[in-house]
Design an enzyme around this catalytic site. Structure first.
Site, PDB file in Angstrom:
ATOM      1  CG  ASP A 129      -1.839   1.183   1.297  1.00 44.39           C
ATOM      2  OD1 ASP A 129      -1.998   1.878   0.276  1.00 44.39           O
ATOM      3  OD2 ASP A 129      -2.404   1.431   2.385  1.00 44.39           O
ATOM      4  CB  CYS A 159     -11.228   9.849  -6.859  1.00 43.08           C
ATOM      5  SG  CYS A 159     -11.594   8.362  -5.925  1.00 43.08           S
ATOM      6  CG  HIS A 257     -32.811 -19.255  15.608  1.00 44.80           C
ATOM      7  ND1 HIS A 257     -33.007 -19.755  16.888  1.00 44.80           N
ATOM      8  CD2 HIS A 257     -31.630 -19.767  15.197  1.00 44.80           C
ATOM      9  CE1 HIS A 257     -32.011 -20.545  17.218  1.00 44.80           C
ATOM     10  NE2 HIS A 257     -31.148 -20.573  16.208  1.00 44.80           N
ATOM     11  CD  GLU A 326     -25.662 -23.212  13.504  1.00 46.51           C
ATOM     12  OE1 GLU A 326     -24.892 -22.674  12.685  1.00 46.51           O
ATOM     13  OE2 GLU A 326     -25.765 -22.850  14.691  1.00 46.51           O
TER      14      GLU A 326
END
EC number: 2.7.1.105
Length: 469
Positions: A129, A159, A257, A326
Site C-alpha cells: 500500500d 477519483c 432466530h 446452521e
C-alpha cells in the site's frame, strides 16, 4: 518410479492424506486455501485520498477470512516509524532530496518484509500500500516480484469526482496519525498541498503502455472498471470482490432466530420450531425493526424453521438462503454436549483442540462454513441496509468477517440469543452496537475448556457446557 503411498484419514478434517515414514506428508497449502502455485503481490496505485488504504484493508480482511494468508504493508506507516513527527507537505516535494531518500528507504524496507512474509513465513498474498504513481516505481516493484517468483497484480484507484475526493480527505484527516491534534482547516490545506506534490509526476496505468501487466482500475469508487490480463484464480477472486464493494452509508443487522425448543434442551442443530420465549422475541424484533424506520431494509433468513418463524413475525417480505443454514453437525445433530462426550469422546476433544478446522463426522467445520458463506458476504457488500436472521455458527462467521477476527477467535465469538448486532461500516473498520431486546433466553455459548487432551476425564470436558433442561 516411486510406489504410491498409503493413505490415512486425518481425524481433524476427515480428509484422506498420504503417509510417509509413519507420519502424514505435508503439502504447500497445509495451513491455507491454495488458489495459486506461487505467491501474489498486490500493488496499490493512486494519489493520496483515493481510498487505497480503505481498499487494502478490506481486501486483506476478505482474503484472510476465506483462508488465504494475507498481510498489508503500508509504506506510510514505515515512514512514520522513521520520521516520528510529521511537519508539513514539504517532506513530499519532488526536490526534497532528504525526503526522497527516506521514502525510498521505507519502500525498500517494506519490500524486504514482503519477501520475508511471502518467501519465509508461508504468506500467500501481500498488499503493498503506497502511491506508486510513476511507471518507473511500478517497474521496480514488478521486477522485485519477478525476481522472487511472485505474480504481481496492480490495483489503481482513480477519483475525479470532487465530492468523493473531499469525503476521502475528511476520512484521511480523521484517521491519519500525521494530523493528530492539528487544526482542521490547516490539516486540509496541508493535505491538499501534499496531493499536489504527486500530481505532476502521476502516470496512470495505460491500456497500451501497460498492456502486459495484470491490473484493475477502479474509477470513482466503483462507477466503472478496467480489468486487464487476470492471471489466475486468486486474481479473479480479487477482481470480483473489488467490483462488489461500495462506500454508501448503511447498516447491517445480524441476529439469531428466537430461542428454539432444542436450545432449551441443550441440543445442537436439528430443525426445531421456536419456544414460547422465541416467539416473544420475534414479536419484539418486529417492533424494534419498525421503530428503527430503516430505509429499503432487506430481510434474509436461512431455510430452517426457526429463522423463518422469526421472520414471519416481522410482516415484511424476506428471502430464504440455503447457505445461511446452521453448521451441519453430522452424526452429532440433535445431541447434547454430554451425549457427544459419552458417544464420541475423541471427536469432542479434537473439536476443542481446533474448533475452526475440526469437521464433524459426515458434517461440516467452521472452515467449510466460511467457504459456504462467501456468496452472502459478496451480496452483503453489494447491498445497503440488510437484516440477517441466522444461526450461532453462521453469525460468528459473518461477524468475524466484518470485525476482522482471526480463525482461532471466530468459533468463540459471543452471539447470544435475542440480541441484535448493528454493524455500521466506518473508515477502516466497523462500528458495532449490541441491542438486547429484553426477552430472556438460554445461554448457548460454550467456551474452550482448559483441558483439551484426548484422555481428559468427562467432567473436565464438560466444565464449560451451559446449563439446560
Amino acid at each position: 518410479m516411486a510406489s504410491p503411498r498409503e493413505l490415512t484419514q486425518n481425524p481433524l478434517k476427515k480428509i484422506w492424506m498420504p503417509y510417509s515414514n509413519g507420519r502424514p506428508a505435508l503439502h504447500a497449502c497445509q495451513r491455507g486455501v491454495c488458489m495459486t502455485n506461487c505467491p501474489t503481490l498486490i500493488v496499490m496505485v493512486g494519489l493520496p485520498a483515493r481510498g487505497k488504504t480503505y481498499i487494502s484493508k478490506k481486501l486483506t480482511r476478505y482474503l484472510n477470512w476465506i483462508g488465504v494468508p494475507t498481510r498489508e504493508f503500508n509504506v506510510g506507516q514505515y515512514r512514520r516509524d522513521v520520521v516520528k513527527t510529521y511537519k508539513s507537505f514539504e517532506f513530499f516535494l519532488p526536490d526534497n532530496e532528504e525526503g526522497l531518500k527516506i521514502r525510498k528507504q521505507c519502500a525498500l524496507a517494506a519490500l524486504r518484509d514482503v519477501r520475508r512474509f511471502l518467501s519465509e513465513e508461508g504468506g500467500h498474498v501481500a498488499v503493498f500500500d503506497a502511491t506508486n504513481t510513476t511507471r518507473e516505481r511500478r517497474a521496480t516493484i514488478f521486477n522485485f516480484g519477478e525476481q522472487n517468483g511472485y505474480k504481481t497484480f496492480f490495483v489503481e484507484s482513480i477519483c475525479v469526482d470532487p465530492e468523493v475526493i473531499a469525503a476521502n480527505i475528511v476520512q484521511v484527516k480523521l484517521g491519519s496519525p500525521d494530523y493528530v491534534n492539528r487544526d482542521s482547516d490547516e490539516a486540509t490545506e496541508d493535505f491538499m498541498r501534499r496531493i499536489e506534490c504527486y500530481e505532476n509526476s502521476y502516470e496512470s496505468l495505460d491500456e497500451d503502455l501497460d498492456r502486459d501487466l495484470s491490473y484493475i482500475k477502479i474509477m470513482d469508487v466503483g462507477q466503472s472498471y478496467v480489468v486487464n490480463r487476470v492471471a489466475d484464480h486468486i486474481q479473479s477472486r480479487i477482481v470480483y470482490y473489488l467490483m462488489n464493494i461500495h462506500v454508501t452509508p448503511r447498516s447491517i443487522y445480524l441476529c439469531r432466530h428466537g430461542e428454539s425448543e432444542l436450545n432449551l434442551k441443550g441440543r445442537i442443530g436439528g430443525d426445531p420450531g421456536l419456544s414460547p420465549r422465541g416467539r416473544e422475541f420475534a414479536k419484539s424484533l418486529a417492533q424494534f425493526i419498525s421503530d428503527q424506520n430503516i430505509k429499503d431494509l432487506k430481510v434474509w433468513t436461512s431455510q430452517m424453521k426457526r429463522t423463518i418463524q422469526t421472520a414471519e413475525a416481522l410482516g415484511v417480505p424476506y428471502e430464504q438462503w440455503k447457505v445461511l443454514n446452521e453448521i451441519d453437525a453430522g452424526v452429532c445433530e440433535e445431541m447434547t454436549y454430554e451425549e457427544i462426550q459419552d458417544n464420541y469422546p475423541l471427536e469432542f476433544a479434537l473439536r476443542d483442540q481446533d474448533k475452526y478446522r475440526y469437521r464433524y463426522p459426515k458434517g461440516e467445520s467452521y472452515e467449510d462454513l466460511v467457504q459456504r458463506l462467501e456468496p452472502v458476504i459478496m451480496e452483503l457488500e453489494r447491498q445497503e441496509n440488510v437484516l440477517v436472521i441466522c444461526h450461532q455458527a453462521v453469525m460468528r462467521c459473518l461477524l468475524a468477517y466484518f470485525l476482522d477476527k482471526a480463525a482461532e477467535q471466530l468459533p468463540y465469538l459471543k452471539c447470544p440469543l435475542h440480541t441484535v448486532l448493528k454493524l455500521t461500516p466506518v473508515a477502516y473498520g466497523c462500528k458495532v452496537e449490541s441491542i438486547f431486546l429484553n426477552v430472556a433466553a438460554v445461554n448457548t455459548h460454550r467456551d474452550r475448556p482448559q483441558n483439551v487432551d484426548i484422555s481428559r476425564p468427562p467432567e473436565e470436558a464438560l466444565v464449560t457446557v451451559p446449563a439446560h433442561q
